[in-house]
Structure formats: structure tokens, C-alpha cells
Motif scaffolding. Structure first.
Motif, PDB file in Angstrom:
ATOM      1  N   ASN A 154       3.283   1.280   3.026  1.00 13.01           N
ATOM      2  CA  ASN A 154       2.812   0.516   4.203  1.00 13.01           C
ATOM      3  C   ASN A 154       2.969   1.269   5.517  1.00 13.01           C
ATOM      4  OD1 ASN A 154       2.036  -1.536   2.585  1.00 13.01           O
ATOM      5  ND2 ASN A 154       3.616  -2.981   3.201  1.00 13.01           N
ATOM      6  N   ILE A 205     -10.433   0.495  -0.868  1.00 14.43           N
ATOM      7  CA  ILE A 205      -9.169  -0.069  -0.383  1.00 14.43           C
ATOM      8  C   ILE A 205      -9.387  -0.555   1.046  1.00 14.43           C
ATOM      9  CG2 ILE A 205      -6.776   0.472   0.263  1.00 14.43           C
ATOM     10  CD1 ILE A 205      -6.767   2.547  -1.988  1.00 14.43           C
ATOM     11  N   ALA A 238      -3.015  -5.597   2.294  1.00 12.16           N
ATOM     12  CA  ALA A 238      -3.907  -4.625   1.646  1.00 12.16           C
ATOM     13  C   ALA A 238      -4.679  -5.311   0.525  1.00 12.16           C
ATOM     14  CB  ALA A 238      -3.093  -3.460   1.088  1.00 12.16           C
ATOM     15  N   LYS A 289      -7.697  -4.189  -2.793  1.00 10.35           N
ATOM     16  CA  LYS A 289      -8.450  -3.122  -3.465  1.00 10.35           C
ATOM     17  C   LYS A 289      -9.502  -3.770  -4.369  1.00 10.35           C
ATOM     18  CE  LYS A 289      -7.745   0.960  -6.386  1.00 10.35           C
ATOM     19  NZ  LYS A 289      -6.740   1.847  -6.993  1.00 10.35           N
ATOM     20  N   TYR A 293       0.855  -1.192   0.000  1.00  8.01           N
ATOM     21  CA  TYR A 293       0.000   0.000   0.000  1.00  8.01           C
ATOM     22  C   TYR A 293       0.888   1.238   0.000  1.00  8.01           C
ATOM     23  CZ  TYR A 293      -2.840   3.646   2.248  1.00  8.01           C
ATOM     24  OH  TYR A 293      -3.464   4.824   2.566  1.00  8.01           O
ATOM     25  N   LEU A 353      -7.393  -2.208   4.383  1.00 14.44           N
ATOM     26  CA  LEU A 353      -6.050  -2.378   4.938  1.00 14.44           C
ATOM     27  C   LEU A 353      -6.098  -3.093   6.273  1.00 14.44           C
ATOM     28  CD1 LEU A 353      -4.579   1.235   4.422  1.00 14.44           C
ATOM     29  CD2 LEU A 353      -4.454  -0.718   2.858  1.00 14.44           C
TER      30      LEU A 353
END
Lengths: 576, 291
Positions: free
Chosen positions: B129, B266, B280, B282, B51, B268
Motif C-alpha cells: 500500500n 489494477i 485496491a 483487480k 496492494y 487503486l
């Protein structure tokens, strides 16, 4: 490690030689201080639970040095606890460095202190920055203090500082500090007519507030309904950064009669010790006493509810550090070995109880009192948990976290008995060289006080006797014998100790604690001890050997765990 | 005497500092019912995704170069690199004059910026990240690839599956986190809605590009989800146990300014203490988005 030991040994003995000469004059001022070296060589004894220690020789060492010149005083303390006694390591009192330093100036009106200082307001309900070396507690503040006496009988204090956290000296990164003020008016000092009529009357009040930055959200599990669980979130902005306590107190006396009381209140303070509840805390102490020649009676009452007050809301209560205030234990304090392991530990977050004690000296040269008189004492103390009714929201969420927690009627005793002690003792000199003391206690002790709420309550009978025989000028023998009879915990115990003293320099003791009634016959162990002490002026050296049972050590209601140990101890203390 | 009493009260009030908190004190972070099926996946084939949180602003002259640089990296990493562009600061992202009439800043973006320090560092800025590295590298976009390459791809603590359900008024995201390894520290799960293809002015070092295409732009968090996410492992104090799976769902009301077909979500997995992103995912809500 060997280098450190050699250095310490060299340092200790040279220091004793130097300091035996007493206070040191420097110009118009004097240097004074005190030194302590408390060491032990640890040996393993798996039966009593004395674990193998990686560094077998350990010591607690400190040196206080003070310089005084007129109204000016400054000083510092160095502590070397890098490899401390294992009791202290377990409570994280480990490290070394200059832990205390201050400069202080005092005249008739004002006293100002910069640096480290100790302070107490009233009973300590709002502030007690103190140290107890036995317990490994040093809650001193590093900052500034001002004491002002603007008029005789009027005393004002203000403090502002960061609290010591053992050997964490990283003060610049700390997000917490304490500030407070206290005022006291002693009317008997202002108005002579009050003192002339044997009255005293004092009122006082204090305010203490701590700041701790609130950065992190706190999550906790909650029950949404009967089948669904979820997360509760205490957002950082709902956690108070400024938490205040206040108290009001008074003290009234007339001749031998004395009444004192203090009430304290703490604003919302969700923290680790109270499970993050928001209700206010309260404490009340009342005491009535009367004394006259040969007779004294006291009655005290204490209630505290949610009054654990610490600099950091995440502070671990079992480690003792970072406590701002102090809720005392008002029960009778004993030094006897066997009941010492069942001492009452003050419960700032919830207890209610009372204590009463009568002391009477049967006059000498009477039929009952004998030639030298007889002292008798009777006491009773009882403490319960407070009565709590869980907050409805807490009930439905399955946790008190993030709620008001509970409500509690002020004078209701909860159903959970914490502690009860009925004590009686009698002391009599039967001959000019013989003194005898007998005592009895009926004890009820709830192991919730040690963190074991499901363990059976201890009900015990404690019998003791002490005989002192002064068999020659400066020579005396003292024999102490105690029994604790109980069916709970580890069963019955016996303690026998003989002490020989050759005043004023030599003391020799041998003693043994024997767990003769342990339900497990293989654990009917002896905990023997022998010690020799030598006192020279203000210096004391002591050498001991023996075993210490696992238990607790309490001073004034503040307790810490004591691990089992076995080994040789060597202690040096001196003042100059 | 009166003066003394007044002085005492004044001193006391000075010291008393106290925050009286009004209830209710806590929020219930309650997941919505999961209403979607999650297709079976082979956990042995799950990869660590990266990410990248880029801080930008439509009035930031150097930001288009940074965005172009990130776009140039995308073919190397493919779907493994997930980028989110967060418009922040009054200087670089507030509306100004007739050209910059839109305000793309969001409350959730401001919280992320405050944690990263991007609101004080100068823009563009970014990190992979949320692993801290030097401030200089944080604001020097040419070194971002080093930061991306430093992510330990061998550490794959969990798999994330997300199944969206879009109605006329709300976007709901069903989430399943399957723990592959024990994670012995509390973790959070956060959700962000991003949008591609927003045609809007962008300042550059030489001029204002009026038909600049903004991609990966953070538009919103989800209702009842904190900026850095919520805990979801209730029974284990936020920690993850290998072999266990956790399902939950959150939604967000659709804003009329958004083109849902251009939006993505997204998700996380975040270390609660450090805020490091440890996995992560998406999901595109439309037919696909910018790369």
C-alpha cells in the motif's frame, strides 16, 4: 508558564539597569543594541469580540546585540514570541530563537555580509527584504550580500539567500531561495558639471530571481462544456521553478523639481495569490514633485498587475511572510484612529491610481497667515482595480487557473473603485502657547481591500481637530477630537483623546472611541484607553489599560488584521 | 566605463535564472463516458484489499526468490492481496545480449520507482500500500509479510467496481468508486495494466532460466491517467463524501506484444499527498490469471 514570566520580569529589569549606561566599549570596538518587551494581560469582553485567551499574559520580546570595530560589524537578535500578543499569533508569528545573525565588513569599495540581512532594490518592485515589528513582518534573507562601489557614483549589489519564514528555522529542508543583483549610476556624482548646475540624474536596474522546486502536480476543477465538468492538471514540469523579475528606474532632479519613475516586469509565476495564471506581471511608478520654501506639490501614479512575488508559490498572502517584493501605497498615510481602520491596502495583483498633494505655508505676519504662519494641505488619492478581459480559454474552462488569465490595457482604469480620499487640513499656531489643527476627509473605501467584496462600499466624512496648549515650561496638554460620519459598516464614530506631557519624561493619555452611530443600538460601544509613559534617556516604560476594536493595521500599504482586545499592557523599550 | 557596463550585464545575467513556460499549460483530465452497468453491491460486506508493489527485473538474480515468497503468501490472503511487479533500473531490467532482448520497463513504472526510492535501493524491493517503513525491510523480502500484515483491515473507505470492455484495439475500464467513509483529503484513482504468463529469460543467483514465467508484470498505465492517478471527485476538491458514488472510465490502446487474455487491470484509490493506497481492486480480462 509562571517560571517563564518570573524569568522575563527579572531579565527585563536587570537589563534596563545595565543598559542605561549606554554603549559598552570592548577593546577598540563597541557593543550596541536595543531591547523591547511588549506585554499584555488579556481580559474577555464578548461585546467587543475580545475572546477569552488561554494564556492570559502574553508578550513580544526581542533583543538586538551588535558589535562594531572599525569596518567590521557583527550581531544577532533573539526573539521570544513563544506566547505572543494575540495579533501575532493569528498571523503565525510565534516561536522563539535566534532569528537573525550576521557578520559584515565594509570599506570604501566593498561591503560583504554573511548571515541575515535586509535589502531593497529601487522602490522594492523586485526585492524588498525588510522588517516591520508592528506588522509582524520579517522578510530577511539568510545568505550572503555584496555591495561594491567600483567608482564614485556607481553602486552594485548582489544578494543570495533563503528568506525567513517566521520561526521556521528548518533551512536545510527548504526548496526555495532568492538571488538578485542591482546596479545604480548616479551621474551627478561622476560628472561634477551636473551637480554644479543643480541637476541630479540617476539610472538603475535590478534583476531578482527565485528558485522553488516544483514537485507536485496541481489539480483544479474545469468546465469541459456546458454540462460536463472535469479536472485540469498543471503538471509539475509546467510550473516554473525559476521565476524572475526585472526593473528599470530613473530619477531626475533640477533644483526643487524632481521626477522619478520605475517600471518592473515579472515573468510567468503561477501561484496561490494569482490563481495560478501564467501572464507576466507589470508595475509602473511615476512621481513628479516640486518644492520651494513654503510650497510643495507632488503628483504620483502607480499601476501594478500580477506583481505579488513570493518565495513559495503556496504562501498564504494573509500571513505576510515570504513576500520578496513590495508594491507601495502612494496615498497619503494617516495616523488618525478613525480613518486608520479604513487605510488603503496595496494590491500588488491589480490596482491603478494616482495621488496628488499640495502643501502651502501662508507666510507669518500676514493678514491671513497670522503672527506665526499657517500650514494648509490639500490631497486627493484615487485607486481602482485594473481593467481585465478574461482570456478566452479561461472563459470556456470556467477558471483562470492554468491559463494566461486575462489581458489588461495598461492605462485603463477598471470599473471597481477601491479607494478615494479627498483630504484637507490646516494647522495654525494662534498664540505662542496654542496650536490648532483642523482636518477633513471625504473617504470612499471598498471592503474588497479587507477580503469582503460584497460588503457595501463605505462613504464617509471624517472631521478632526487638535488643540495643543503649552501651559507651562515643559508642560503641555493636547486634545484630539475626530468624527467619522457614515451610513455604512458600523456607522458613526467619535474619538476623543487628552494627552498631558511633562517633558521630557512623562506622558499621560486618556481616550475613547465611541461607536455612537451603530445601527444596532446595543452595539454603540465605548473603546476607552488610558496610558502612562515614562522616558529615561533611551529607555521608555509604558503602562496602559483599555479596549482595542477589531480592525486593520496598515504601514505603507501593507496591512494585517487586528483582533479586538481588552486588557492591561506593559511595554519596555531601550537602546544602548 | 565599457568594462563596468559589461560587468553589470554579466552579473545580471548570472542572477536572472528564469523558466519561460510555453502553453498550453494545463491538461484536461477528462473521463470517457461510462458505458457499462455496475452490478449492485452490499457496501457493508466490502473488504480492504492490500496492494503490494514489487520492484524487480529480469536480470535481478535475487528477484525470483522474492517472487516465489510472494506467491507463497497468496493462498493466505487470496484475492485480498493484489501484486504488481514493476521492472526497473538499467542494471536489472535493461536489455542485454542475446538472452535479455526484451525491455519490460515502462514510463509509469519508472515514476513509481522514483517515488519509492526503489531505483536506488537495490532489488528486489517492495511495499504494501506504499506505506513507508524501513529501507532494510523494503529490500528484505522475508519481512514483506510483516508489512502486509500491518495494513489496517478495519479501514474501508470505499468500494471499487471495475467493468472492462475490450475491443480489437483498446481496453476500456469503467470504474465506480462508492465512498463508504468520508475521506477528508484529496484522493486519486490510478489504473495499471498487468500481464501474467510471460515466458521470458530470468537471471537467478546460479543461472539464467530461459523459460521463466513472469506474472503480474506491469505493462502500461492508461491513457490520460497519471502514474499515481487522477482526481475524480471534481465537486469536492478531490475529497470523498460518504454515501456518494463516482463513475468514470479510461482506456488504453492494445499493444501487439500483449496477450490480452492473460492481462489484468489494477485500480487503486490513492491518497494524493502521501501516495498511500487506501483501497485496491483487480479485474482479469481473460479467463483468470496467476495467483
Amino acid at each position: 508558564m509562571n517560571k517563564i514570566l518570573r524569568f522575563l520580569t527579572f531579565f527585563v529589569f536587570n537589563f534596563i539597569v545595565i543598559t542605561s549606561y549606554g554603549q559598552i566599549k570592548v577593546g577598540n570596538g563597541t557593543i550596541s543594541g536595543d531591547f523591547s518587551f511588549n506585554s499584555m494581560y488579556y481580559m474577555q469582553d464578548s461585546l467587543i469580540g475580545a475572546e477569552a485567551v488561554d494564556s492570559k499574559v502574553r508578550a513580544n520580546t526581542w533583543l538586538n546585540l551588535n558589535y562594531q570595530n572599525g569596518g567590521f560589524t557583527c550581531g544577532a537578535r533573539y526573539e521570544f514570541y513563544k506566547f505572543p500578543l494575540i495579533d501575532f499569533e493569528k498571523i503565525n508569528y510565534k516561536g522563539q530563537g535566534i532569528t537573525n545573525f550576521f557578520a559584515d565588513y565594509k570599506n570604501d569599495i566593498v561591503q560583504v555580509t554573511a548571515g541575515s540581512f535586509y535589502e531593497q532594490f529601487g522602490q522594492g518592485f523586485t526585492l524588498r527584504a525588510y522588517e516591520d515589528r508592528m506588522l509582524g513582518i520579517d522578510n530577511s534573507l539568510l545568505g550572503a550580500r555584496v555591495r561594491v562601489t567600483p567608482y564614485k557614483g556607481i553602486y552594485l549589489k548582489g544578494v543570495w539567500g533563503i528568506q525567513r519564514n517566521n520561526f521556521d528555522f528548518n533551512y536545510m529542508d527548504r526548496n526555495d531561495y532568492v538571488r538578485g543583483a542591482d546596479a545604480e549610476i548616479a551621474f551627478a556624482e561622476i560628472f561634477d558639471v551636473i551637480a554644479e548646475n543643480n541637476f541630479t540624474f540617476t539610472v538603475g536596474g535590478s534583476f531578482v530571481s527565485k528558485f522553488e522546486k516544483s514537485v507536485d502536480d496541481i489539480y483544479f476543477p474545469i468546465q469541459i462544456d456546458s454540462v460536463t465538468s472535469g479536472n485540469g492538471l498543471l503538471p509539475a514540469n509546467k510550473i516554473p521553478q525559476n521565476v524572475a523579475t526585472w526593473s528599470a528606474r530613473m530619477n531626475f532632479g533640477w533644483k526643487g523639481l524632481r521626477f522619478e519613475g520605475e517600471y518592473a516586469n515579472k515573468m510567468n509565476d503561477p501561484n496561490r495569490t494569482n490563481d495560478y495564471i501564467y501572464k507576466n506581471g507589470e508595475a509602473l511608478f511615476l512621481s513628479l514633485s516640486y518644492s520651494m520654501r513654503g510650497f510643495g506639490v507632488t503628483a504620483s501614479f502607480l499601476r501594478s498587475d500580477n506583481m505579488d512575488f513570493r518565495t513559495q508559490r503556496e504562501a498564504n498572502p494573509s500571513l505576510g511572510a515570504l513576500a520578496i517584493n513590495f508594491i507601495p501605497a502612494i496615498n497619503r498615510q494617516y495616523t488618525y484612529q478613525l480613518i486608520g481602520n479604513y487605510s488603503y491596502a496595496s494590491q500588488p495583483n491589480g490596482h491603478i491610481g494616482f495621488e496628488g498633494q499640495v502643501n502651502y505655508k501662508i507666510p507669518k505676519r500676514t493678514k491671513i497667515g497670522g503672527k506665526y504662519g499657517t500650514d494648509i494641505s490639500l490631497s486627493y488619492a484615487r485607486f481602482h482595480d485594473i481593467n481585465r478581459v478574461t482570456d478566452p480559454l479561461a472563459e470556456s474552462a470556467g477558471t483562470e487557473m492554468g491559463t494566461e488569465g486575462y489581458t489588461s490595457k495598461f492605462f485603463d482604469f477598471g470599473g471597481n473603485l477601491f479607494y478615494q480620499d479627498l483630504g484637507f487640513d490646516i494647522t495654525r499656531r494662534v498664540h505662542k502657547n496654542w496650536k490648532v489643527m483642523l482636518l477633513y476627509n471625504f473617504l470612499t473605501y471598498n471592503f474588497t481591500l479587507q477580503g469582503y467584496p460584497t460588503k457595501d462600499m463605505l462613504i464617509g466624512h471624517h472631521f478632526g481637530g487638535e488643540v495643543t496648549w503649552k501651559f507651562a515650561k515643559k508642560h503641555a496638554l493636547r486634545l484630539e477630537n475626530q468624527y467619522l460620519i457614515t451610513k455604512q459598516d458600523l456607522g458613526d464614530w467619535m474619538y476623543l483623546m487628552l494627552e498631558y506631557s511633562f517633558s521630557p519624561s512623562w506622558f499621560v493619555t486618556v481616550g475613547d472611541q465611541w461607536n455612537f452611530g451603530n445601527p444596532d443600538k446595543t452595539m454603540r460601544l465605548h473603546y476607552y484607553n488610558a496610558a502612562v509613559s515614562y522616558v529615561y534617556k533611551t529607555t521608555r516604560l509604558s503602562l496602559s489599560f483599555g479596549k482595542t476594536r477589531e480592525g486593520i493595521l496598515c504601514v505603507g500599504g501593507v496591512c494585517r488584521a487586528v483582533p479586538a482586545s481588552y486588557g492591561v499592557g506593559f511595554v519596555v523599550t531601550t537602546k544602548f | 566605463m565599457k568594462n563596468i557596463v559589461l560587468s553589470i550585464i554579466a552579473v545580471a545575467l548570472f542572477f536572472i535564472g528564469c523558466d519561460k513556460i510555453e502553453g498550453p499549460y494545463y491538461q484536461e483530465l477528462v473521463s470517457e463516458p461510462v458505458t457499462a452497468e455496475f452490478p449492485p453491491i452490499d457496501l457493508t460486506k466490502v473488504e480492504r484489499k492490500i496492494y503490494f508493489e514489487e520492484y524487480t527485473g529480469h536480470r535481478c538474480p535475487n528477484c525470483p526468490n522474492a517472487q516465489a515468497y510472494l506467491t507463497s503468501l497468496q493462498p493466505t490472503y487470496g484475492d485480498k492481496l493484489i501484486t504488481m511487479c514493476v521492472h526497473i533500473t538499467r542494471t536489472f531490467a535493461a536489455p542485454l545480449g542475446d538472452d535479455f532482448v526484451n525491455d519490460y520497463r515502462t514510463p509509469v513504472g519508472d515514476e513509481l520507482a522514483a517515488f519509492s526510492g526503489a531505483d536506488n535501493s537495490g532489488l528486489p524491493a517492495g511495499w504494501a500500500n506504499r506505506v513507508k517503513y524501513s529501507t532494510e525491510d523494503f529490500i528484505t523480502f522475508n519481512s514483506w509479510s510483516d508489512n502486509i500484515n500491518s495494513v489496517d483491515n478495519s479501514y474501508v473507505p470505499a468500494a471499487i467496481q471495475m467493468v472492462p470492455e475490450v475491443s480489437a484495439t483498446r481496453i476500456k475500464m469503467n470504474v465506480k468508486v462508492a465512498a463508504i467513509e468520508n475521506v477528508d483529503r484529496p484522493v486519486l484513482f490510478s489504473l495499471y495494466l498487468t500481464e501474467d504468463g510471460i515466458i521470458s529469460p530470468q537471471k537467478t543467483s546460479g543461472e539464467t532460466i530461459y523459460d521463466y514465467e513472469h506474472n503480474h508484470m506491469l505493462r502500461s498505465g492508461f491513457d490520460n491517467v497519471k502514474a499515481f492517478g487522477n482526481r475524480f471527485s471534481h465537486a469536492n476538491a478531490g475529497k470523498l463524501l460518504a454515501g456518494e458514488a463516482y463513475e468514470f472510465a479510461y482506456s488504453v490502446a492494445i499493444n501487439e506484444e500483449w496477450v490480452v487474455n492473460n492481462c489484468s487491470v489494477i485500480g487503486l484509490l490513492v491518497d494524493e499527498e502521501t501516495k498511500e493506497v487506501i483501497q485496491a481492486e483487480k479485474v482479469y480480462l481473460g479467463t483468470g490469471g496467476a495467483h
